[in-house]
Design a protein around this motif. Structure first.
Motif, PDB file in Angstrom:
ATOM      1  N   ASP A 148     -29.250  43.304  23.106  1.00  0.00           N
ATOM      2  CA  ASP A 148     -28.561  43.387  21.626  1.00  0.00           C
ATOM      3  C   ASP A 148     -28.781  45.017  21.363  1.00  0.00           C
ATOM      4  OD1 ASP A 148     -28.244  40.719  21.613  1.00  0.00           O
ATOM      5  OD2 ASP A 148     -29.604  40.352  20.214  1.00  0.00           O
ATOM      6  N   ASP A 149     -29.705  45.487  21.569  1.00  0.00           N
ATOM      7  CA  ASP A 149     -29.956  47.160  21.433  1.00  0.00           C
ATOM      8  C   ASP A 149     -28.938  47.883  22.175  1.00  0.00           C
ATOM      9  OD1 ASP A 149     -32.227  46.713  19.600  1.00  0.00           O
ATOM     10  OD2 ASP A 149     -33.532  46.622  21.222  1.00  0.00           O
ATOM     11  N   ILE A 150     -28.728  47.358  23.290  1.00  0.00           N
ATOM     12  CA  ILE A 150     -27.593  48.112  24.191  1.00  0.00           C
ATOM     13  C   ILE A 150     -26.251  47.955  23.598  1.00  0.00           C
ATOM     14  CG2 ILE A 150     -26.091  47.899  26.388  1.00  0.00           C
ATOM     15  CD1 ILE A 150     -28.761  49.203  26.757  1.00  0.00           C
ATOM     16  N   VAL A 151     -25.854  46.830  23.104  1.00  0.00           N
ATOM     17  CA  VAL A 151     -24.577  46.365  22.372  1.00  0.00           C
ATOM     18  C   VAL A 151     -24.518  47.089  20.946  1.00  0.00           C
ATOM     19  CG1 VAL A 151     -23.318  44.563  21.024  1.00  0.00           C
ATOM     20  CG2 VAL A 151     -24.350  44.159  23.376  1.00  0.00           C
ATOM     21  N   TYR A 152     -25.753  47.293  20.327  1.00  0.00           N
ATOM     22  CA  TYR A 152     -25.808  48.042  19.119  1.00  0.00           C
ATOM     23  C   TYR A 152     -25.611  49.610  19.265  1.00  0.00           C
ATOM     24  CZ  TYR A 152     -28.294  50.176  15.321  1.00  0.00           C
ATOM     25  OH  TYR A 152     -28.623  50.922  14.244  1.00  0.00           O
ATOM     26  N   GLY A 153     -25.927  49.952  20.347  1.00  0.00           N
ATOM     27  CA  GLY A 153     -25.790  51.468  20.907  1.00  0.00           C
ATOM     28  C   GLY A 153     -24.292  51.655  21.129  1.00  0.00           C
ATOM     29  N   ILE A 154     -23.744  50.690  21.997  1.00  0.00           N
ATOM     30  CA  ILE A 154     -22.259  50.873  22.413  1.00  0.00           C
ATOM     31  C   ILE A 154     -21.425  50.876  21.163  1.00  0.00           C
ATOM     32  CG2 ILE A 154     -20.331  50.197  23.833  1.00  0.00           C
ATOM     33  CD1 ILE A 154     -22.493  48.478  25.757  1.00  0.00           C
ATOM     34  N   LYS A 155     -21.670  50.082  20.118  1.00  0.00           N
ATOM     35  CA  LYS A 155     -20.984  49.911  18.976  1.00  0.00           C
ATOM     36  C   LYS A 155     -20.839  51.204  18.000  1.00  0.00           C
ATOM     37  CE  LYS A 155     -20.623  46.072  16.390  1.00  0.00           C
ATOM     38  NZ  LYS A 155     -20.925  45.304  15.660  1.00  0.00           N
ATOM     39  N   LYS A 156     -21.927  51.871  18.030  1.00  0.00           N
ATOM     40  CA  LYS A 156     -22.270  53.050  17.531  1.00  0.00           C
ATOM     41  C   LYS A 156     -21.498  54.295  18.120  1.00  0.00           C
ATOM     42  CE  LYS A 156     -26.043  52.632  14.348  1.00  0.00           C
ATOM     43  NZ  LYS A 156     -25.471  52.935  13.011  1.00  0.00           N
TER      44      LYS A 156
END
Ligand SMILES: NC(=O)c1ccc[n+]([C@@H]2O[C@H](COP(=O)([O-])OP(=O)(O)OC[C@H]3O[C@@H](n4cnc5c(N)ncnc54)[C@H](O)[C@@H]3O)[C@@H](O)[C@H]2O)c1
Length: 329
Positions: free
Chosen positions: A223-231
């Motif tokens: 979820d942290d990876i997805v959050y980073g990609i979305k940023k």
């Protein structure tokens, strides 16, 4: 916006698509569903994606098929492309180097070139912490030398960064390479430690522990990876460089032994360990610096190892129960 995710049936691609389907954007995905690991898991991820109210537009295609890509990009005119399709895995590159050259070099070149031709606004692609090799200047910052990759996998990902650099500077194509650090979580890959350990412990089999579990990894929850990609996808272009490389990690590394302890605690079973020597091409320690992405994109990882492993094991039990039932019928 029209967003294309390659490798959408893969671990990270699936989670990213699942999340983006909740936004106002139109999501497309391609994946060749290759059998590097259990194809049923890839199909199950696609089935899960199709439960969303808004459906993903999926094509079972190869990145190596440039003819298809040219037609596809011409028709759809994507705003953003996120290239996650690749031959992943560090150890497999010793056994099957061809797959890395085909998928990570030819495949990546095709995506880069069609993104240039059809004027994609931002090409975001997966790189890896493996590009740092055994560099010991911890935490690993993006500007460190990456001239000594230890396996062909890292060499192909490093080549992607170099190819992207040349396209950004000559053709003004905006590219961002994301160096992911050991990603884990539900729907994770069967070739990675968390899956193998859990499976073997539950099956009362020995778990292979290389280097006595002394490896250190910057385990980063999905979820942290997805959050980073979305940023990175949704940040304003203003003030950002045309060519960028960013770490996405947790910033708090752990010994593999501690990772294993957490798995045992969750399963309430002690693992049977088979100690094995350090393997060729293995990196001893990763520890990401997340200063750059935190400063420029307000990224902050949120999930603890304890919580992340629990989520994986809950998913693993549920997923396998359903499969067992299916196999009995
Ligand atoms: N998972 C990690 O810990 C990690 C760490 C660093 C970097 N990465 C990188 O992140 C990306 C995603 O990793 P993942 O863990 O989701 O891997 P994954 O293997 O689960 O996903 C990759 C997907 O791409 C597809 N694919 C591969 N080659 C293709 C091709 N030529 N054409 C079409 N589809 C193709 C595969 O079928 C697979 O579904 C990869 O580029 C990987 O190298 C992952």
């Amino acid at each position: 916006m029209k967003i294309l995710i390659t490798g959408v049936a893969g671990f990270i691609g699936f989670h990213l698509a699942n999340n983006l389907l909740k936004t106002q954007n139109k999501i497309y995905g391609i994946d060749n569903l290759n059998d590097y690991y259990d194809v049923n898991l890839k199909k199950a991820r696609l089935k899960e994606l199709n439960k969303n109210k808004k459906k993903i537009i999926f094509y079972k295609k190869n990145l190596e098929d440039k003819k298809f890509l040219l037609k596809f990009f011409k028709k759809e005119k994507f705003d953003i492309v996120i290239n996650l399709a690749a031959q992943a895995g560090v150890r497999y590159s010793i056994i099957n180097p061809d797959s890395y050259i085909q998928r990570n070099i030819i495949g990546f070149y095709n995506i880069l070139d069609v993104s240039r031709i059809y004027r994609v606004k931002h090409l975001i692609y997966a790189s890896t912490s493996s590009v740092y090799g055994n560099n010991k200047s911890y935490p690993l910052k993006e500007n460190l030398s990456t001239q000594q990759p230890l396996q062909l996998y890292a060499a192909t990902k490093l080549s992607n960064e170099l190819m992207a650099h040349s396209y950004s500077s000559i053709f003004n194509l905006r590219t961002t390479g994301l160096r992911f650090f050991t990603v884990y979580g539900p729907w994770g890959r069967p070739d990675m430690a968390l899956y193998i350990f859990t499976k073997n412990i539950l099956g009362k089999k020995f778990i292979p522990l290389f280097n006595r579990g002394s490896h250190v990894r910057d385990f980063t929850y999905i979820d942290d990876i997805v959050y980073g990609i979305k940023k990175v996808i949704f940040s304003k272009k203003k003030g950002k460089k045309n060519y960028e490389i960013l770490n996405i990690g947790n910033g708090k590394p752990n010994h593999l032994k501690r990772y294993l302890k957490e798995i045992e605690k969750n399963l309430k079973i002690k693992a049977k360990i088979k100690n094995l020597p350090l393997q060729d091409g293995d990196i001893i320690k990763t520890h990401s610096s997340i200063i750059k992405i935190s400063k420029n994109y307000a990224y902050k990882p949120k999930t603890s190892l304890k919580e992340g492993i629990k989520n994986f094991i809950d998913w693993y039990r549920k997923y396998n129960k359903v499969n067992e039932r299916k196999n009995k019928i």
